[in-house]
Design a protein around this motif. Structure first.
Motif, PDB file in Angstrom:
ATOM      1  N   PRO A 139      -1.090 -18.054  -3.526  1.00 46.41           N
ATOM      2  CA  PRO A 139      -1.537 -16.749  -4.036  1.00 46.41           C
ATOM      3  C   PRO A 139      -1.483 -15.683  -2.938  1.00 46.41           C
ATOM      4  O   PRO A 139      -1.862 -15.928  -1.788  1.00 46.41           O
ATOM      5  N   LEU A 140      -1.001 -14.510  -3.313  1.00 41.92           N
ATOM      6  CA  LEU A 140      -0.909 -13.402  -2.374  1.00 41.92           C
ATOM      7  C   LEU A 140      -2.112 -12.486  -2.501  1.00 41.92           C
ATOM      8  O   LEU A 140      -2.688 -12.345  -3.586  1.00 41.92           O
ATOM      9  N   PRO A 141      -2.534 -11.838  -1.433  1.00 43.75           N
ATOM     10  CA  PRO A 141      -3.615 -10.861  -1.536  1.00 43.75           C
ATOM     11  C   PRO A 141      -3.152  -9.657  -2.350  1.00 43.75           C
ATOM     12  O   PRO A 141      -1.957  -9.481  -2.598  1.00 43.75           O
ATOM     13  N   GLU A 142      -4.100  -8.848  -2.763  1.00 42.70           N
ATOM     14  CA  GLU A 142      -3.738  -7.634  -3.494  1.00 42.70           C
ATOM     15  C   GLU A 142      -2.976  -6.705  -2.551  1.00 42.70           C
ATOM     16  O   GLU A 142      -3.415  -6.412  -1.449  1.00 42.70           O
ATOM     17  N   LEU A 143      -1.807  -6.259  -3.022  1.00 44.30           N
ATOM     18  CA  LEU A 143      -0.933  -5.437  -2.182  1.00 44.30           C
ATOM     19  C   LEU A 143      -0.654  -4.101  -2.841  1.00 44.30           C
ATOM     20  O   LEU A 143      -0.820  -3.939  -4.065  1.00 44.30           O
ATOM     21  N   THR A 144      -0.195  -3.140  -2.035  1.00 45.19           N
ATOM     22  CA  THR A 144       0.099  -1.797  -2.532  1.00 45.19           C
ATOM     23  C   THR A 144       1.553  -1.630  -2.937  1.00 45.19           C
ATOM     24  O   THR A 144       1.982  -0.520  -3.278  1.00 45.19           O
ATOM     25  N   VAL A 145       2.319  -2.708  -2.906  1.00 47.22           N
ATOM     26  CA  VAL A 145       3.747  -2.639  -3.228  1.00 47.22           C
ATOM     27  C   VAL A 145       4.073  -3.688  -4.286  1.00 47.22           C
ATOM     28  O   VAL A 145       3.375  -4.700  -4.411  1.00 47.22           O
ATOM     29  N   PRO A 146       5.140  -3.476  -5.068  1.00 47.92           N
ATOM     30  CA  PRO A 146       5.546  -4.495  -6.036  1.00 47.92           C
ATOM     31  C   PRO A 146       6.030  -5.761  -5.344  1.00 47.92           C
ATOM     32  O   PRO A 146       6.623  -5.705  -4.267  1.00 47.92           O
ATOM     33  N   VAL A 147       5.770  -6.894  -5.995  1.00 44.22           N
ATOM     34  CA  VAL A 147       6.168  -8.198  -5.467  1.00 44.22           C
ATOM     35  C   VAL A 147       7.150  -8.834  -6.433  1.00 44.22           C
ATOM     36  O   VAL A 147       6.912  -8.857  -7.650  1.00 44.22           O
ATOM     37  N   HIS A 148       8.252  -9.352  -5.889  1.00 46.09           N
ATOM     38  CA  HIS A 148       9.248 -10.023  -6.721  1.00 46.09           C
ATOM     39  C   HIS A 148       9.574 -11.388  -6.114  1.00 46.09           C
ATOM     40  O   HIS A 148       9.905 -11.487  -4.927  1.00 46.09           O
ATOM     41  N   HIS A 149       9.474 -12.424  -6.934  1.00 43.79           N
ATOM     42  CA  HIS A 149       9.837 -13.773  -6.509  1.00 43.79           C
ATOM     43  C   HIS A 149      11.338 -13.946  -6.757  1.00 43.79           C
ATOM     44  O   HIS A 149      11.805 -13.866  -7.901  1.00 43.79           O
ATOM     45  N   VAL A 150      12.086 -14.163  -5.693  1.00 39.50           N
ATOM     46  CA  VAL A 150      13.549 -14.126  -5.758  1.00 39.50           C
ATOM     47  C   VAL A 150      14.156 -15.353  -5.090  1.00 39.50           C
ATOM     48  O   VAL A 150      15.085 -15.246  -4.289  1.00 39.50           O
ATOM     49  N   VAL A 200      14.914  -4.213   5.912  1.00 38.50           N
ATOM     50  CA  VAL A 200      13.796  -5.151   6.020  1.00 38.50           C
ATOM     51  C   VAL A 200      12.853  -4.667   7.114  1.00 38.50           C
ATOM     52  O   VAL A 200      13.262  -4.450   8.258  1.00 38.50           O
ATOM     53  N   GLY A 201      11.569  -4.482   6.758  1.00 37.66           N
ATOM     54  CA  GLY A 201      10.579  -4.044   7.726  1.00 37.66           C
ATOM     55  C   GLY A 201       9.849  -5.200   8.377  1.00 37.66           C
ATOM     56  O   GLY A 201       9.757  -5.288   9.602  1.00 37.66           O
ATOM     57  N   CYS A 202       9.342  -6.117   7.554  1.00 41.71           N
ATOM     58  CA  CYS A 202       8.563  -7.242   8.054  1.00 41.71           C
ATOM     59  C   CYS A 202       9.126  -8.536   7.476  1.00 41.71           C
ATOM     60  O   CYS A 202       9.355  -8.626   6.263  1.00 41.71           O
ATOM     61  N   ALA A 203       9.347  -9.515   8.323  1.00 43.71           N
ATOM     62  CA  ALA A 203       9.844 -10.827   7.911  1.00 43.71           C
ATOM     63  C   ALA A 203       8.896 -11.880   8.458  1.00 43.71           C
ATOM     64  O   ALA A 203       8.676 -11.963   9.668  1.00 43.71           O
ATOM     65  N   THR A 204       8.317 -12.691   7.563  1.00 44.50           N
ATOM     66  CA  THR A 204       7.243 -13.567   8.008  1.00 44.50           C
ATOM     67  C   THR A 204       7.071 -14.765   7.081  1.00 44.50           C
ATOM     68  O   THR A 204       7.574 -14.777   5.946  1.00 44.50           O
ATOM     69  N   HIS A 205       6.304 -15.735   7.563  1.00 41.43           N
ATOM     70  CA  HIS A 205       5.845 -16.848   6.740  1.00 41.43           C
ATOM     71  C   HIS A 205       4.342 -16.750   6.479  1.00 41.43           C
ATOM     72  O   HIS A 205       3.751 -17.679   5.929  1.00 41.43           O
ATOM     73  N   ALA A 230       1.320 -14.176   4.911  1.00 41.31           N
ATOM     74  CA  ALA A 230       1.028 -12.965   4.148  1.00 41.31           C
ATOM     75  C   ALA A 230       0.170 -11.971   4.935  1.00 41.31           C
ATOM     76  O   ALA A 230       0.223 -10.758   4.685  1.00 41.31           O
ATOM     77  N   ALA A 231      -0.608 -12.437   5.878  1.00 39.84           N
ATOM     78  CA  ALA A 231      -1.444 -11.541   6.676  1.00 39.84           C
ATOM     79  C   ALA A 231      -0.589 -10.550   7.470  1.00 39.84           C
ATOM     80  O   ALA A 231      -1.012  -9.406   7.712  1.00 39.84           O
ATOM     81  N   ASP A 232       0.603 -10.962   7.863  1.00 31.60           N
ATOM     82  CA  ASP A 232       1.496 -10.046   8.588  1.00 31.60           C
ATOM     83  C   ASP A 232       1.936  -8.887   7.691  1.00 31.60           C
ATOM     84  O   ASP A 232       2.064  -7.748   8.152  1.00 31.60           O
ATOM     85  N   VAL A 233       2.162  -9.176   6.419  1.00 28.14           N
ATOM     86  CA  VAL A 233       2.560  -8.130   5.470  1.00 28.14           C
ATOM     87  C   VAL A 233       1.419  -7.137   5.270  1.00 28.14           C
ATOM     88  O   VAL A 233       1.617  -5.915   5.277  1.00 28.14           O
ATOM     89  N   VAL A 234       0.210  -7.661   5.087  1.00 27.82           N
ATOM     90  CA  VAL A 234      -0.956  -6.791   4.898  1.00 27.82           C
ATOM     91  C   VAL A 234      -1.125  -5.875   6.102  1.00 27.82           C
ATOM     92  O   VAL A 234      -1.346  -4.656   5.963  1.00 27.82           O
ATOM     93  N   ALA A 235      -1.009  -6.424   7.302  1.00 30.82           N
ATOM     94  CA  ALA A 235      -1.173  -5.626   8.523  1.00 30.82           C
ATOM     95  C   ALA A 235      -0.082  -4.562   8.638  1.00 30.82           C
ATOM     96  O   ALA A 235      -0.347  -3.423   9.039  1.00 30.82           O
ATOM     97  N   TYR A 236       1.122  -4.920   8.267  1.00 28.76           N
ATOM     98  CA  TYR A 236       2.242  -3.975   8.332  1.00 28.76           C
ATOM     99  C   TYR A 236       2.017  -2.803   7.374  1.00 28.76           C
ATOM    100  O   TYR A 236       2.191  -1.635   7.743  1.00 28.76           O
ATOM    101  N   LEU A 237       1.621  -3.116   6.150  1.00 27.29           N
ATOM    102  CA  LEU A 237       1.397  -2.068   5.159  1.00 27.29           C
ATOM    103  C   LEU A 237       0.295  -1.114   5.597  1.00 27.29           C
ATOM    104  O   LEU A 237       0.393   0.102   5.397  1.00 27.29           O
ATOM    105  N   ARG A 238      -0.746  -1.650   6.185  1.00 28.28           N
ATOM    106  CA  ARG A 238      -1.845  -0.794   6.644  1.00 28.28           C
ATOM    107  C   ARG A 238      -1.411   0.060   7.831  1.00 28.28           C
ATOM    108  O   ARG A 238      -1.714   1.249   7.888  1.00 28.28           O
TER     109      ARG A 238
END
Length: 459
Positions: A406-417, A440-445, A447-455
């Motif tokens: 499960p992913l945290p609530e994010l401010t961007v759309p999420v697509h499983h591809v 590509v802005g953030c590449a990670t394994h 989800a916390a890295d994505v949250v930090a990047y968006l903020r």
């Protein structure tokens, strides 16, 4: 005290300024775009749109209109001095692939490119800039009508002779070769087929005349060394059976390869030819300007000065690299190299340009795949569409590969591809956050890295 609005004044309504206006428009950023000329530009000038620019146009929702208006580059037909002919291409035609849907350069006269980009954009023609001064939180702009406008940002997209750049005191470094000139004209004519780009070599390896059919309503772009002859006389000199019936836009190009020493000065930015001018060899100048604007627009929308600093960080090295490429091609022309007209270097398509290692490129994986942070996000087929369908629009997008947690609530759309994993070089659960300009802005394994990047970057 200046307000927190991101209100922007764009100076120059060529392809660069118009692309920026479209970017700001879809981000909901208020702007004015002024153009000193009394009417839209009406010449063919930069007539080639590279594959990466076509992807930008797809993201802007314009690709179908451009494809309908443009056409493929034709085969060249050389009319040799001995009466024979020789056929060749600038580059071979490339078949579309799952990751590159538009692999070939599209020919379209610049006036038509500007017309399509300008549709719906409120350009103020006949309005120039005469000065500007810094104010608290922005810039005060003086127009030649006497009107004074306070803006958060000022963008000079006003060409190689940029008034904005000169008033900002930004150096324009490089060189001009006054002796290396080329006459260009748009002509209508009879007595010549439109299936080929016709060229007439001169003595030795010299170039005498070129006539390239332009998509649309019957115009050719004429190119020739400067002379005292009219377009009709130039054509008659190589083949009296060809008759010029109309002459439109004319210009004389001089070899001018320069780049601004910086692309940002406080609340002032430079883009397109105002920041870098190129030889037309290789069709890089207009395309680089469009992508400057594509990069800058979403960053203005964030309102974050640190994010806006990355415009120069990312685009200045790209412009320097592209300038080097176009200059090398120009030198091959000037020196009469046998392969001077070849355009088969994949770099020219601008699909490999990247921002790896820059501030906005956060690569957290210990073993990065083929597509890394900073790279262009390639297309790929999905069960219900394509990657580009998911990315299209002003938003950032999270691509989740083989992700079941499960992913945290994010401010961007999420697509499983997951099915796109082979093209992206992904072999384990991975998150790729794609910026609004589809790099590509953030590449990670994690989800916390994505949250930090968006903020951090206000996405």
């Amino acid at each position: 005290m200046f307000t927190e609005s991101q209100f922007t004044v764009i100076v120059g309504a060529g392809p660069t300024g118009l692309t920026l206006a479209r970017q700001l428009d879809r981000h909901g950023v208020p702007y004015r775009i002024v153009e000193k000329s009394a009417k839209p530009f009406d010449g063919s000038r930069g007539k080639g749109l590279q594959p990466r620019t076509l992807e930008v146009l797809d993201d802007l929702g314009l690709i179908e209109r451009f494809l309908a208006a443009g056409g493929d580059y034709p085969e060249l037909l050389a009319h040799l001095p001995n009466g024979g002919t020789h056929r060749f291409r600038l580059d071979e035609q490339h078949a579309p692939t799952p990751s590159v849907p538009w692999p070939n350069m599209l020919m379209l006269p610049q006036w038509r490119t500007s017309e399509l980009l300008a549709d719906g954009i409120p350009v103020e023609f006949g309005v120039g800039l005469t000065g500007f001064t810094p104010i608290d939180g922005g810039v005060r702009v003086t127009l030649d009508s006497g009107e004074i406008v306070d803006a958060r940002w000022l963008v000079g997209a006003d060409g190689g002779r940029s008034t904005v750049r000169k008033l900002a005191g930004i150096g324009f470094e490089g060189e001009t070769h006054e002796q290396e000139r080329l006459f260009i004209a748009d002509v209508r004519l009879t007595g010549l087929d439109r299936d080929h780009w016709h060229v007439w070599p001169g003595e030795g390896r010299a170039f005498r005349l070129g006539l390239c059919p332009l998509p649309g309503d019957g115009w050719f772009q004429l190119t020739a060394p400067p002379s005292d002859l009219s377009p009709a006389e130039l054509v008659a000199a190589v083949d009296p059976s060809i008759t010029v019936t109309e002459v439109g836009w004319t210009s004389e190009f001089r070899a001018n390869m320069r780049m601004a020493s910086r692309f940002r000065d406080g609340h002032v930015f430079l883009a397109g030819d105002a920041a870098h001018v190129h030889s037309p060899a290789g069709g890089q100048g207009l395309n680089t300007g469009v992508q400057d604007a594509y990069n800058l627009g979403w960053k203005i929308a964030t309102g974050d000065s640190a994010v806006l600093d990355t415009y120069q960080e990312e685009r200045l090295p790209v412009a320097a690299s592209v300038l080097g490429i176009s200059t090398r091609l120009h030198r091959r022309h000037a020196e009469g190299a046998d392969d001077a007209m070849r355009r088969d270097d994949p770099v020219l398509r601008q699909l490999s340009l990247h921002y790896r290692g820059a501030t906005l490129s956060a690569e957290h994986r210990p073993r990065p795949g083929g597509v890394r942070a900073g790279d262009r996000a390639p297309d790929a087929p999905l069960r219900d569409g394509r990657i580009f369908d998911r990315l299209r629009g002003p938003h950032a997008t999270l691509l989740a590969f083989d992700w079941s947690t499960p992913l945290p609530e994010l401010t961007v759309p999420v697509h499983h591809v997951t099915e796109a994993a082979p093209i992206y070089g992904v072999d384990r659960p991975t998150l790729l956050l794609v910026r609004p300009d589809n790099h590509v802005g953030c590449a990670t394994h994690d989800a916390a890295d994505v949250v930090a990047y968006l903020r951090r970057f206000r996405l």
